[in-house]
Design a protein around this motif. Structure first.
Motif, short mmCIF file in Angstrom:
data_model
loop_
_atom_site.label_atom_id
_atom_site.label_comp_id
_atom_site.label_asym_id
_atom_site.label_seq_id
_atom_site.Cartn_x
_atom_site.Cartn_y
_atom_site.Cartn_z
N THR A 96 0.84 -1.20 0.00
CA THR A 96 0.00 0.00 0.00
C THR A 96 0.87 1.25 0.00
N ASP B 190 -6.10 -1.03 -4.84
CA ASP B 190 -5.58 -1.60 -3.60
C ASP B 190 -6.57 -2.63 -3.06
N GLU B 191 -6.28 -3.86 -3.24
CA GLU B 191 -7.14 -4.96 -2.81
C GLU B 191 -8.61 -4.68 -3.08
MG LIG Z 1 -2.34 -2.49 2.20
#
Ligand SMILES: [Mg+2]
Ligand SMILES: Nc1ncnc2c1ncn2[C@@H]1O[C@H](COP(=O)(O)OP(=O)(O)OP(=O)(O)O)[C@@H](O)[C@H]1O
Lengths: 366, 427
Positions: free
Chosen positions: A51, A166-167
């Motif tokens: 991240t 992000d995910e």
């Molecule tokens: Mg992360």
């Protein structure tokens, strides 16, 4: 894969380091180049700095050291809203006080795009994710999967060349996740956008990406296409992290003609491919994928080293059989075989001999 | 599949609906018993006093009934006059019959030792009339017909038509005159509603001042609280706890101590002025008047009410995920646009709750303006207290309070219409 030179690089990280507290480096000496149109996935355990890398690229964190370039331009001093990077957040971050259409309209409004143009683009983006009928709803009135699609449409509606995710599928159930994986790759491909995708899920990483960057502890352990990553892990972290893996520990006996002879801890000798071992006497961890283990003598090369093994457990899993055996003192050794009509079902307690091709057995760092 | 035509039954064959109702009734009874003490408390300390207050604002029997303090006997008074008022329309010149009725009633007053009470009631509407009643009652027995001359002989003010209008209004226990008085209106000699003379117009001015100062204080608390609340909501827990303690500190010190410390700081010989003079920013004769005027009220009340704005704002801001602003920025918004279009709209429920809370508290605030307000920093509640404690005109106090209550309820209703009460987030 084509060779990458820095003049066709679209995204570049050059010796990037990041520290939040001035004491520990969260990202250590990151070097990465991505050509235009690539789908790159950052994969790694929690806290490995994925991240953080994404946030530096998006402009929400500044790199402590090093340079990030976008299309050849250093962007360290460009504020996030001028980078023109689309972003999909893990929690979608759809603005709760706006309707879906207003959410999509927002990036266009801040770019001073005229009303009729805006409407056409919003419609096109919503249709693209099959959400055309939902423009008037609030985010709270949508299901998780629908919100995910809208978040995707919002990140794409202003036609960015680079999209970060992000995910984005972390909150969805398995079936929906697989469907969305397919749709995201299709869209990315159709639109020709460059994507940096972050995930925990290795299947996701392997199925979606052109290349995968495996992160651990702020360092890219291996950056390779999925097949290479799986079949030729560069070190034991990658071998362990990607897919199921058997390891045997030992010492390098000799290296000759591209073959390393390893003496396992119980004294047996095996042939391996030396990956990051260089000299005799070194400790090594040998990695073999469970589906590359063979116990049918006729399918092994003549003269290949074999090991004695005892079957501990046989697990029927439908499409495959999973057999746990004890070999060279390791009783967590797994063999996977396809459920074919002529396949043997090993009984617990049976004594067998197992072997493999030397190139499937990789001598990695200890 | 169950057969829909058949009523559902429990396992032992009783109708399901009845069983469910019985089971729920027991739970409801238990819940009711649990809230009963609170309900009683609210009835006794809140609903009943407010009802009493509203009643008092339209009912005053000072000119109609006398209650003996020792025996508790109630006797009607001023009955003859009431009969005359009933027979003659408002604005009629009082004739001999009227004065005869007044004389008879004055005799009753004297026997009951009640001229003061009746005089006080008329005094509310026409100051200086109390002494006329006590004086006239003393000589009531000696009055002879023709009564008109006799009474005017005692005091020629008895011929004042305004006095007769005041007595006409007071001759009925139920009256709206206190509400009229509370908005600077009165009934003239002919019974129609007019403004009171300019030098006696106080209440409307005070209501306006209360309203405008409360609005100003609400606005100031908002301006001050918004950044603090934002900091509180975004700072790491370690620092935000400390800041929170600083915000809540005023809650833990007595209101009087805080108000007095404002006095010490802000009065013309106080710390702030001394410092400014000492630094040469102000001349010794140019000391700022920050206490005992409107500025004093505004400064102290803003400080005291600040936490009531910070807390609702904080609770709303804490729930706003920082990724919204990040998303807005990544979508191309400048930080100002992201704030204006994404962050701010999501804090509106908190602003609404805080503003409503601060405004309602400010409108009814009493102690601080009383201590630091001086003459022109007084609010309507100080006047209500004045009528409760000094002039003892409880009906007027009640009417003023009822207007205040109506104003607050109106505001609440407006809030509900504009923002929606279910959007209110108090913590
Ligand atoms: Mg992360
Ligand atoms: N704002 C921050 N301040 C201080 N430390 C941080 C901050 N954000 C992340 N870290 C630390 O940096 C490290 C890397 O965090 P990062 O969020 O990049 O991990 P990640 O790979 O995305 O993990 P996950 O898969 O759990 O999301 C972690 O050790 C984390 O504690």
């Amino acid at each position: 894969m084509t060779t990458r030179t820095s003049n066709d690089a679209f995204v570049e990280f050059e010796r990037v380091q990041k520290s939040y507290d001035g004491e520990t480096l969260v990202v250590k000496d990151l070097n990465l180049t991505m050509p235009k149109g690539e789908f790159l996935t950052m994969l790694g355990p929690s806290g490995s700095g994925k991240t953080t890398c994404l946030m530096m690229l998006a402009g929400f964190e500044t790199a402590t050291h090093g340079e990030i370039k976008l299309d050849g331009r250093p962007i360290n001093n460009i504020p996030p809203h001028k980078r023109g990077i689309g972003m999909v957040f893990q929690n979608y971050a759809l603005f709760p006080h706006m309707t879906i259409a207003e959410n999509l309209s927002f990036p266009l409004e801040v770019r001073n795009i005229g009303k009729s143009d805006r409407e056409a683009k919003i419609k096109r983006a919503l249709d693209m994710v099959e959400m055309g009928a939902f423009g008037g709803r609030r985010p709270a009135q949508l299901s998780g999967g629908q919100q995910q699609r809208v978040a995707l449409a919002r990140a794409l509606v202003f036609e960015p060349e680079l999209v970060l995710m992000d995910e984005p599928l972390g909150a969805l159930d398995k079936q929906l996740r697989e469907k969305m994986q397919f749709e995201i790759t299709r869209l990315a491909h159709d639109l020709g956008i460059t994507v940096v995708y972050v995930t925990h899920d290795q299947t996701e990483a392997l199925t979606m990406s052109d290349r995968v960057a495996v992160f651990n502890d702020g360092v890219i352990q291996q950056l390779a296409p999925p097949d290479e990553l799986y079949e030729q892990p560069a070190n034991s972290f990658v071998a362990q992290f990607i897919g199921e893996n058997n390891t045997l520990e030992g010492e390098v006996q000799e290296i000759r003609d591209g073959i390393a002879v390893v003496r396992l801890d119980d004294g047996e000798l095996i042939d391996c491919k030396p990956v990051n071992v260089s000299r005799p006497g070194e400790r090594t961890r040998v990695s073999i994928r469970p589906e590359r283990v063979e116990f049918n003598k006729s399918r092994l090369k003549a003269g290949a080293h074999t090991l004695k093994a005892e079957v501990m457990e046989f697990i029927y899993m439908g499409d495959i059989f999973r057999t746990r055996v004890r070999v060279a003192g390791n009783d967590e050794f797994i063999i996977k075989t396809r459920n074919a009509p002529d396949q043997v079902r090993l009984e617990p307690g049976a004594q067998i001999e197992i072997g493999w091709l030397p190139e499937d057995c990789r001598a990695l760092d200890a | 599949m169950t057969d829909i035509a058949q009523p559902l039954t429990t396992a032992d064959g009783k109708p399901l609906k009845g069983a469910l109702l019985r089971a729920q009734a027991r739970a409801r009874r238990r819940a009711f018993l649990l809230v009963l003490p609170l309900l009683a408390f609210i009835l006794i300390t809140f609903v009943f006093p407010i009802g009493q207050m509203l009643y008092r604002s339209v009912y005053n029997d000072g000119f109609t009934w006398h209650e003996d303090v020792t025996s508790g006997d109630r006797t009607p008074i001023m009955t003859n006059l009431a009969t005359w008022f009933e027979a003659n329309p408002p604005g009629t010149e009082p004739d001999e019959a009227a004065f005869a009725a007044l004389a008879a009633d004055l005799v009753t007053l004297r026997d009951l030792k009640a001229p003061g009470q009746a005089g006080t009631r008329i005094n509310y509407e026409l100051s200086g009339s109390r002494s006329m009643f006590t004086k006239a009652a003393r000589s009531a027995k000696k009055l002879e017909p023709p009564y008109k001359e006799a009474i005017l002989e005692l005091d020629k003010d008895w011929g004042n038509p305004e006095l007769w209008q005041a007595m006409r209004g007071a001759s009925s226990s139920y009256t709206t005159n206190f509400y009229l008085a509370a908005i600077d209106r009165e009934r003239d000699a002919s019974g129609s509603v007019t403004m009171v003379p300019e030098n006696r117009q106080v209440y409307v001015k005070l209501f306006t001042r209360t309203l405008s100062l409360s609005l100003l204080i609400t606005f100031l608390t908002f301006i001050l609280a918004y950044p603090i609340a934002h900091l509180l909501a975004t700072l790491p827990l370690r620092h935000s706890n400390l800041l929170m303690i600083l915000v809540l500190l005023p809650f833990w010190t007595s209101l009087l101590v805080r108000t007095t410390s404002w006095m010490v700081l802000l009065q013309s010989q106080g710390v702030l002025n001394d410092t400014l003079v000492g630094l040469g920013i102000l001349g010794d004769d140019g000391r700022l008047q920050l206490m005992y005027n409107r500025a004093g009220t505004v400064i102290s009340m803003t400080h005291i009410l600040l936490p009531f704005m910070v807390l609702p704002l904080y609770s709303v801001m804490r729930m706003i995920n920082p990724s919204y602003v990040r998303a807005a920025r990544s979508l191309g918004a400048t930080s100002w646009t992201a704030f204006r279009r994404i962050y701010f709209p999501q804090t509106v429920p908190g602003i609404g709750a805080g503003a409503l809370l601060v405004f309602i508290l400010a409108v009814g605030y009493y102690i601080t303006p009383a201590l630091v307000g001086g003459a022109d920093g007084q609010l309507i509640s100080n006047l209500i207290a004045f009528h409760m404690q000094k002039s003892l005109n409880w009906s007027l106090a009640a009417a003023l309070a009822a207007l205040l209550l109506a104003g607050v309820l109106l505001l609440y209703w407006l809030y509900d219409r504009l923002i929606g009460i279910d959007n209110l987030k108090l913590g």
